[in-house]
Design a protein around this motif. Sequence first.
Motif, PDB file in Angstrom:
ATOM      1  N   LEU A  74       0.842  -1.200   0.000  1.00  0.00           N
ATOM      2  CA  LEU A  74       0.000   0.000   0.000  1.00  0.00           C
ATOM      3  C   LEU A  74       0.877   1.250   0.000  1.00  0.00           C
ATOM      4  N   GLU A  75       1.945   1.206   0.782  1.00  0.00           N
ATOM      5  CA  GLU A  75       2.891   2.318   0.805  1.00  0.00           C
ATOM      6  C   GLU A  75       3.591   2.463  -0.549  1.00  0.00           C
ATOM      7  N   TYR A  76       3.962   1.341  -1.149  1.00  0.00           N
ATOM      8  CA  TYR A  76       4.586   1.349  -2.477  1.00  0.00           C
ATOM      9  C   TYR A  76       3.664   2.039  -3.485  1.00  0.00           C
ATOM     10  N   ARG A  77       2.387   1.703  -3.392  1.00  0.00           N
ATOM     11  CA  ARG A  77       1.412   2.297  -4.316  1.00  0.00           C
ATOM     12  C   ARG A  77       1.455   3.825  -4.260  1.00  0.00           C
ATOM     13  N   VAL A  78       1.394   4.388  -3.054  1.00  0.00           N
ATOM     14  CA  VAL A  78       1.294   5.850  -2.952  1.00  0.00           C
ATOM     15  C   VAL A  78       2.645   6.556  -3.057  1.00  0.00           C
ATOM     16  N   THR A  79       3.743   5.872  -2.704  1.00  0.00           N
ATOM     17  CA  THR A  79       5.046   6.550  -2.749  1.00  0.00           C
ATOM     18  C   THR A  79       5.802   6.317  -4.059  1.00  0.00           C
ATOM     19  N   GLN A  80       5.614   5.166  -4.689  1.00  0.00           N
ATOM     20  CA  GLN A  80       6.370   4.840  -5.903  1.00  0.00           C
ATOM     21  C   GLN A  80       5.532   4.943  -7.172  1.00  0.00           C
ATOM     22  N   LEU A  81       4.322   4.423  -7.123  1.00  0.00           N
ATOM     23  CA  LEU A  81       3.507   4.331  -8.335  1.00  0.00           C
ATOM     24  C   LEU A  81       2.741   5.616  -8.625  1.00  0.00           C
ATOM     25  N   ASP A  82       2.052   6.156  -7.635  1.00  0.00           N
ATOM     26  CA  ASP A  82       1.272   7.370  -7.846  1.00  0.00           C
ATOM     27  C   ASP A  82       2.222   8.527  -8.165  1.00  0.00           C
ATOM     28  N   GLY A  83       1.948   9.197  -9.252  1.00  0.00           N
ATOM     29  CA  GLY A  83       2.781  10.331  -9.646  1.00  0.00           C
ATOM     30  C   GLY A  83       4.130   9.947 -10.217  1.00  0.00           C
ATOM     31  N   CYS A  84       4.310   8.676 -10.548  1.00  0.00           N
ATOM     32  CA  CYS A  84       5.582   8.206 -11.100  1.00  0.00           C
ATOM     33  C   CYS A  84       5.831   8.857 -12.459  1.00  0.00           C
ATOM     34  N   PRO A  85       7.017   9.436 -12.651  1.00  0.00           N
ATOM     35  CA  PRO A  85       7.342  10.017 -13.964  1.00  0.00           C
ATOM     36  C   PRO A  85       7.315   8.932 -15.051  1.00  0.00           C
ATOM     37  N   LYS A  86       6.878   9.308 -16.224  1.00  0.00           N
ATOM     38  CA  LYS A  86       6.727   8.361 -17.328  1.00  0.00           C
ATOM     39  C   LYS A  86       8.023   7.576 -17.596  1.00  0.00           C
ATOM     40  N   GLU A  87       9.155   8.238 -17.430  1.00  0.00           N
ATOM     41  CA  GLU A  87      10.430   7.557 -17.712  1.00  0.00           C
ATOM     42  C   GLU A  87      10.774   6.477 -16.681  1.00  0.00           C
ATOM     43  N   ASP A  88      10.101   6.476 -15.526  1.00  0.00           N
ATOM     44  CA  ASP A  88      10.364   5.460 -14.493  1.00  0.00           C
ATOM     45  C   ASP A  88       9.386   4.290 -14.531  1.00  0.00           C
ATOM     46  N   ILE A  89       8.370   4.366 -15.383  1.00  0.00           N
ATOM     47  CA  ILE A  89       7.344   3.313 -15.449  1.00  0.00           C
ATOM     48  C   ILE A  89       7.965   1.961 -15.792  1.00  0.00           C
ATOM     49  N   ARG A  90       8.882   1.940 -16.733  1.00  0.00           N
ATOM     50  CA  ARG A  90       9.506   0.674 -17.151  1.00  0.00           C
ATOM     51  C   ARG A  90      10.170  -0.043 -15.969  1.00  0.00           C
ATOM     52  N   SER A  91      10.874   0.704 -15.131  1.00  0.00           N
ATOM     53  CA  SER A  91      11.547   0.061 -13.990  1.00  0.00           C
ATOM     54  C   SER A  91      10.522  -0.450 -12.972  1.00  0.00           C
ATOM     55  N   ILE A  92       9.423   0.255 -12.813  1.00  0.00           N
ATOM     56  CA  ILE A  92       8.365  -0.219 -11.903  1.00  0.00           C
ATOM     57  C   ILE A  92       7.733  -1.491 -12.450  1.00  0.00           C
ATOM     58  N   LEU A  93       7.456  -1.527 -13.745  1.00  0.00           N
ATOM     59  CA  LEU A  93       6.887  -2.730 -14.352  1.00  0.00           C
ATOM     60  C   LEU A  93       7.832  -3.915 -14.194  1.00  0.00           C
ATOM     61  N   LYS A  94       9.112  -3.670 -14.410  1.00  0.00           N
ATOM     62  CA  LYS A  94      10.112  -4.736 -14.272  1.00  0.00           C
ATOM     63  C   LYS A  94      10.164  -5.233 -12.825  1.00  0.00           C
ATOM     64  N   GLU A  95      10.147  -4.310 -11.880  1.00  0.00           N
ATOM     65  CA  GLU A  95      10.177  -4.657 -10.454  1.00  0.00           C
ATOM     66  C   GLU A  95       8.951  -5.488 -10.056  1.00  0.00           C
ATOM     67  N   LEU A  96       7.775  -5.054 -10.479  1.00  0.00           N
ATOM     68  CA  LEU A  96       6.551  -5.797 -10.167  1.00  0.00           C
ATOM     69  C   LEU A  96       6.564  -7.179 -10.825  1.00  0.00           C
ATOM     70  N   ASN A  97       7.030  -7.227 -12.066  1.00  0.00           N
ATOM     71  CA  ASN A  97       7.090  -8.496 -12.785  1.00  0.00           C
ATOM     72  C   ASN A  97       7.998  -9.498 -12.064  1.00  0.00           C
ATOM     73  N   GLN A  98       9.152  -9.032 -11.615  1.00  0.00           N
ATOM     74  CA  GLN A  98      10.071  -9.910 -10.883  1.00  0.00           C
ATOM     75  C   GLN A  98       9.463 -10.372  -9.565  1.00  0.00           C
ATOM     76  N   TYR A  99       8.848  -9.465  -8.844  1.00  0.00           N
ATOM     77  CA  TYR A  99       8.255  -9.808  -7.558  1.00  0.00           C
ATOM     78  C   TYR A  99       7.164 -10.871  -7.708  1.00  0.00           C
TER      79      TYR A  99
END
Length: 173
Positions: A74-99
């Motif tokens: 839940l914290e990840y959602r509001v601190t990392q995902l919400d308002g994430c710059p477009k250029e960082d989306i790929r790293s978030i997708l990769k991180e979630l995919n690995q997890y």
Amino acid sequence: MALMELASLEKSLGFKKANKYSTQGNNKTPILQSNKGAPLIGLVTIASHLVQEAAQPELLGRTAEQRAVVRQWLEYRVTQLDGCPKEDIRSILKELNQYLEDKVYLAGSDFTLADILLYYGVHHIMADLSVQEKEQHMNLSRWFDHIQHYPGIRQHLPLVVVLRNRLYTGGHH
């Protein structure tokens, strides 16, 4: 966006009467004014309150460890995902995919509030991905497709097509 998510969460939890929300600040932080005291502020705070009010505490985790994992996501959602710059989306997708490589749900084997709110948070991202990009993130796509078909969760959001031929082998789904 958070107000629609809270309304969808209320419906999925079986609330008969919708709460009244307002927002504050540039980030449009949701506020729930309670008749019982001080207002509740923030997506995670309000969502956790709704789960408790609906008498479904298992959505916050069944064990101390699972509750900690749910809070972490839940914290990840509001601190990392919400308002994430477009250029960082790929790293978030990769991180979630690995997890999600060896997990059905974010907090292990149980469906929780973390799955619901992260699903709402990534829906617009997954909707914009090409078929090839979804295939590059097969674990995330599998989890996402599973959550969007969970009863009562998708609500107002459009169905995101995920091709199953590469994601689901052997007819398991």
